[in-house]
Scaffold this motif. Structure first.
Motif, short mmCIF file in Angstrom:
data_model
loop_
_atom_site.label_atom_id
_atom_site.label_comp_id
_atom_site.label_asym_id
_atom_site.label_seq_id
_atom_site.Cartn_x
_atom_site.Cartn_y
_atom_site.Cartn_z
N GLY A 71 4.13 10.23 -1.80
CA GLY A 71 3.91 11.52 -2.46
C GLY A 71 2.99 12.39 -1.64
O GLY A 71 2.22 11.89 -0.81
N VAL A 72 3.04 13.69 -1.88
CA VAL A 72 2.13 14.62 -1.21
C VAL A 72 1.65 15.68 -2.19
O VAL A 72 2.33 16.01 -3.16
CB VAL A 72 2.78 15.33 0.01
CG1 VAL A 72 3.17 14.34 1.08
CG2 VAL A 72 3.97 16.18 -0.41
N ASN A 73 0.46 16.19 -1.90
CA ASN A 73 -0.01 17.41 -2.54
C ASN A 73 0.40 18.58 -1.65
O ASN A 73 0.60 18.43 -0.44
CB ASN A 73 -1.53 17.40 -2.70
CG ASN A 73 -2.00 16.38 -3.71
OD1 ASN A 73 -2.88 15.57 -3.43
ND2 ASN A 73 -1.44 16.43 -4.91
N VAL A 74 0.51 19.76 -2.24
CA VAL A 74 0.93 20.96 -1.52
C VAL A 74 -0.09 22.06 -1.80
O VAL A 74 -0.43 22.33 -2.95
CB VAL A 74 2.32 21.43 -1.98
CG1 VAL A 74 2.76 22.65 -1.19
CG2 VAL A 74 3.34 20.31 -1.85
N THR A 75 -0.58 22.70 -0.75
CA THR A 75 -1.53 23.78 -0.93
C THR A 75 -1.06 25.03 -0.19
O THR A 75 0.06 25.06 0.36
CB THR A 75 -2.95 23.35 -0.49
OG1 THR A 75 -3.90 24.34 -0.90
CG2 THR A 75 -3.05 23.14 1.02
N ILE A 76 -1.91 26.07 -0.17
CA ILE A 76 -1.60 27.35 0.47
C ILE A 76 -1.08 27.12 1.88
O ILE A 76 -1.67 26.33 2.63
CB ILE A 76 -2.87 28.23 0.52
CG1 ILE A 76 -3.32 28.59 -0.91
CG2 ILE A 76 -2.64 29.51 1.31
CD1 ILE A 76 -4.69 29.26 -0.97
N PRO A 77 0.04 27.74 2.28
CA PRO A 77 0.81 28.77 1.57
C PRO A 77 2.17 28.27 1.06
O PRO A 77 3.12 29.03 0.99
CB PRO A 77 1.02 29.81 2.67
CG PRO A 77 1.24 28.96 3.91
CD PRO A 77 0.38 27.73 3.73
N MET A 113 0.84 -1.20 0.00
CA MET A 113 0.00 0.00 0.00
C MET A 113 0.87 1.25 0.00
O MET A 113 1.85 1.33 0.75
CB MET A 113 -0.92 0.02 1.22
CG MET A 113 -1.74 1.29 1.34
SD MET A 113 -2.83 1.37 2.76
CE MET A 113 -4.15 0.31 2.23
N HIS A 114 0.51 2.23 -0.82
CA HIS A 114 1.22 3.49 -0.86
C HIS A 114 0.53 4.52 0.04
O HIS A 114 -0.70 4.54 0.17
CB HIS A 114 1.29 4.03 -2.29
CG HIS A 114 2.20 3.23 -3.17
ND1 HIS A 114 2.09 3.21 -4.54
CD2 HIS A 114 3.23 2.40 -2.87
CE1 HIS A 114 3.02 2.43 -5.05
NE2 HIS A 114 3.72 1.92 -4.04
N PHE A 115 1.34 5.39 0.64
CA PHE A 115 0.85 6.36 1.60
C PHE A 115 1.06 7.76 1.03
O PHE A 115 2.18 8.13 0.67
CB PHE A 115 1.59 6.18 2.92
CG PHE A 115 1.10 7.06 4.04
CD1 PHE A 115 -0.25 7.29 4.22
CD2 PHE A 115 2.00 7.67 4.91
CE1 PHE A 115 -0.71 8.09 5.25
CE2 PHE A 115 1.56 8.48 5.93
CZ PHE A 115 0.20 8.69 6.11
N TYR A 116 -0.02 8.54 0.93
CA TYR A 116 0.04 9.90 0.38
C TYR A 116 -0.57 10.89 1.36
O TYR A 116 -1.20 10.52 2.35
CB TYR A 116 -0.72 9.97 -0.96
CG TYR A 116 -0.19 9.02 -2.00
CD1 TYR A 116 1.02 9.28 -2.64
CD2 TYR A 116 -0.89 7.87 -2.36
CE1 TYR A 116 1.52 8.42 -3.61
CE2 TYR A 116 -0.40 6.99 -3.31
CZ TYR A 116 0.80 7.28 -3.93
OH TYR A 116 1.31 6.42 -4.88
N GLY A 117 -0.38 12.19 1.07
CA GLY A 117 -0.94 13.19 1.97
C GLY A 117 -0.98 14.58 1.37
O GLY A 117 -0.63 14.80 0.21
#
Length: 267
Positions: A57-63, A1-5
């Protein structure tokens, strides 16, 4: 299983965890996703934790879409051009930054058959999302963009782009009025980045905010019979593209339509 955030500062009302779980379910992926909220002073440690905890992997949001750049090992060509990252892939400890917001923003236009070619636009804001919006519009043949900033003197205008302040912007008119700022986002839902009078000077309003689904900005546009779009298509489009990058696969467009229907109803 892959772990993302998801990396950001204030994430308690983010739709991303629900959205990614739905993507994984529809595509049969074995993966999990959670939010990581932290103050700006902890950005360096947060990026280091991607390697330490072997997060895929991760997503990046504000700021953090711009401030994260120095902590990455590599940028893909689009992210390098935009100097803004919203997706990071951990490739055996080598962190690569991508910008999938570009594809998500394009989905707004593609689904409505709107074309920026030969048109004019006013973009509110100058952050990472604004850079992406400006690049997309220029790539699609926009005639001219006026970018509204609280500090326009920090930027250099070109033959296709002009920077101005909010006071001077009140008399502008054009085809598209695009809000890339968080003004009007939950919980400050009564706020609008510009006046009702200015909104009347445009044909189409786009708000990258998706919570609430109809911001005050868009509500004022609808009051004057303007075409409108919120940021839900972009949210879903960028999330799907991020999963494609992380998992090295292609997700069918029918899945995107299912997600837009599903999450549109939830709003």
């Amino acid at each position: 299983m892959h772990f993302y955030g998801l990396f950001g500062e204030h994430l308690s009302h983010s739709l991303s965890p629900l959205l990614h779980r739905s993507i994984y379910q529809k595509t049969g992926l074995q993966a999990s996703y959670k939010t990581f909220a932290f103050p700006p002073a902890e950005l360096s440690e947060a990026v280091a934790s991607i390697r330490t905890l072997t997060i895929s992997g991760v997503n990046v949001t504000i700021p953090y879409k711009e401030t994260v750049l120095p902590f990455l090992d590599e940028l893909d060509p689009l992210a390098r051009q935009l100097q803004a990252v919203n997706t990071i892939k951990n490739q055996a400890g080598h962190l690569i930054g991508y910008n999938t917001d570009y594809a998500g923003f394009g989905l707004i236009f593609e689904r409505r058959k709107w074309s920026p070619a030969g048109k004019t636009a006013v973009v509110l804001g100058t952050g990472g999302a604004a850079k992406m919006v400006i690049a997309y519009l220029l790539h699609q043949g926009i005639q001219h963009i006026t970018i509204v900033s609280r500090s326009p003197e920090r930027f250099e205008s070109t033959d296709k782009t002009t920077y101005t302040n909010y006071t001077s912007a009140s008399t502008l008119q054009g085809d598209f009025l695009i809000n890339t700022t968080p003004v009007g986002m939950y919980p400050d839902t009564a706020d609008t980045p510009v006046s009702e009078g200015m909104i009347q000077h445009f044909g189409i309003l786009i708000d990258l905010v998706y919570n609430p689904s109809i911001t005050t900005f868009l509500s004022l546009g609808r009051k004057h019979a303007k075409e409108t779009a919120n940021g839900l298509d972009m949210l879903i489009g960028q999330a799907v593209r991020a999963v494609e990058i992380w998992e090295n696969l292609e997700i069918d467009s029918s899945v995107i339509e299912e997600l837009i229907q599903e999450f549109g109803e939830k709003r």
